[in-house]
Scaffold this active site. Structure first.
Site: not given
Length: 385
Positions: A55, A264, A354, A356
């Site tokens: 990203s 996202c 995020h 994760e």
């Protein structure tokens, strides 16, 4: 970008912003020149995950933490196969890393991958400037024969802007691959790679999900060829206003009623698929300390962010869309930016941040459990029907 790596630590370097502000320091990593969008990250750790997050493609990252590189670089924590940032800005780089997992210094890794950086910069002053003026184009120049300031500024202003940039296909996988489920397969998920981080399919695999990671160019037929119980749209770089193909693909998934989860960039794609607009934030959210409220529970989470665009949806109203009712499920407590969407009539939801979060925090990991629960519910309803 032009680079070399010899004797970088003693080489002069200059950072030039598109509004004419100049910062001087020393080369860090590769020597040469690079261009991108100047953004700042507020994380005090996790720099290796930041550098390898797709990203950050075409962005020059300014670290607000003054001391960077303390734990060196290891071979386990990368989120992808390479560093994606266009440039790197730090104040006080660690001279010697201190970690039993370290294999090389951060400076060495940046140089080996041709990433031009600068150290010795007053990153607090630079961050304040970006907060006041907004994210903007920037160039880093290093070497013993630097151009004059006027030439450097002209080159920065010729660099492409992030608004209007279509970048997801540049960072996504070219070939599909599978991340097997751990401890027995319970579900199959088709994950559309728009710039996916390595930890994301791992978090799903931990929950018994076999993840088929597909290129950003995947078609509806490609998605349903794996017979998915759910479909996932990943994070990624660029302007969501350019992402017409992922939007069309998501609408096709919504029409079929397959459980859907987006993170996202995937949240912005869902917003567009539902008919909402997107817009560029002044300086974005980047770091691992952003407070977000989950409106479905009232819980406040400390979360990891990396986004410069957001969904333009009403915060306190349930909206009617072509796919039923939708509400804003999560909101940033710093600035009321939309941080999540939830459909009330179809099995789909997304978040802007995020969950994760390999480097932490892990407050939002429950969202993967929410996705598995959604798939379980739809499967049971299908069996009863």
């Amino acid at each position: 970008m032009t680079t070399s790596t010899r004797g970088a630590t003693r080489v002069p370097a200059v950072l030039v912003l598109e509004d004419g502000r100049i910062f001087r320091g020393r080369a860090y990593g590769a020597v040469g020149e690079t261009f991108g969008e100047a953004v700042f990250s507020t994380g005090m750790t996790g720099y290796q995950e930041t550098l390898t997050d797709p990203s950050y493609h075409r962005q020059v990252v300014v670290m607000t933490a003054p001391h960077v590189g303390n734990t060196g670089v290891n071979d386990e924590d990368a989120e992808s196969a390479r560093i994606w940032v266009s440039g790197y800005v730090v104040r006080d780089p660690a001279r010697v890393p201190s970690s039993w997992r370290s294999r090389r210094t951060l400076d060495e890794e940046l140089a080996a991958q041709g990433v031009v950086g600068i150290s010795g910069v007053d990153t607090r002053a630079l961050t304040r400037h970006l907060r006041e003026r907004g994210a903007m184009r920037v160039g880093i120049f290093s070497g013993n024969a630097l151009p004059d300031e006027g030439t450097m500024l002209a080159e920065v202003r010729q660099a492409p802007e992030m608004t209007g940039a279509d970048l997801s296909a540049e960072v996504a996988t070219k070939e599909a691959y599978v991340v097997p489920a751990q401890g027995g397969k319970k579900f199959t998920v088709a994950a559309v790679d728009l710039g996916i981080k390595g930890m994301t399919p791992y978090r799903m695999a931990e929950r018994g999900i076999e993840v088929h990671v597909l290129p950003a160019t995947a078609t509806v037929d490609d998605v349903y060829a794996v017979n998915p119980d759910g479909v996932f749209f990943s994070n990624g770089p660029g302007d969501p206003a350019t992402a017409d193909h992922p939007v069309a693909l998501m609408r096709a998934v919504l029409e079929r009623g397959t459980p859907l989860f987006g993170i996202c960039f995937g949240n912005q794609i869902l917003g567009r698929a539902l008919g909402f607009g997107t817009y560029k934030l002044k300086y974005g959210h980047r770091g691992i300390n952003q407070p977000v409220q989950d409106r479905t529970t009232g819980k406040v989470e400390v979360t990891a962010h990396n986004h410069g665009f957001a969904v333009d949806a009403p915060l306190d109203t349930v909206s009617d869309t072509p796919f039923g009712r939708v509400e804003v499920s999560h909101v940033c407590l710093n600035d009321n930016v939309v941080e999540g969407l939830r459909l009330l009539d179809r099995p789909a939801f997304s978040v802007q941040y995020h969950p994760e979060a390999a480097a932490g925090p892990h407050d939002a990991a429950y969202l993967f459990d929410r996705f598995t629960s959604l798939m379980s519910t739809v499967l049971m309803e299908g069996q009863r029907a």
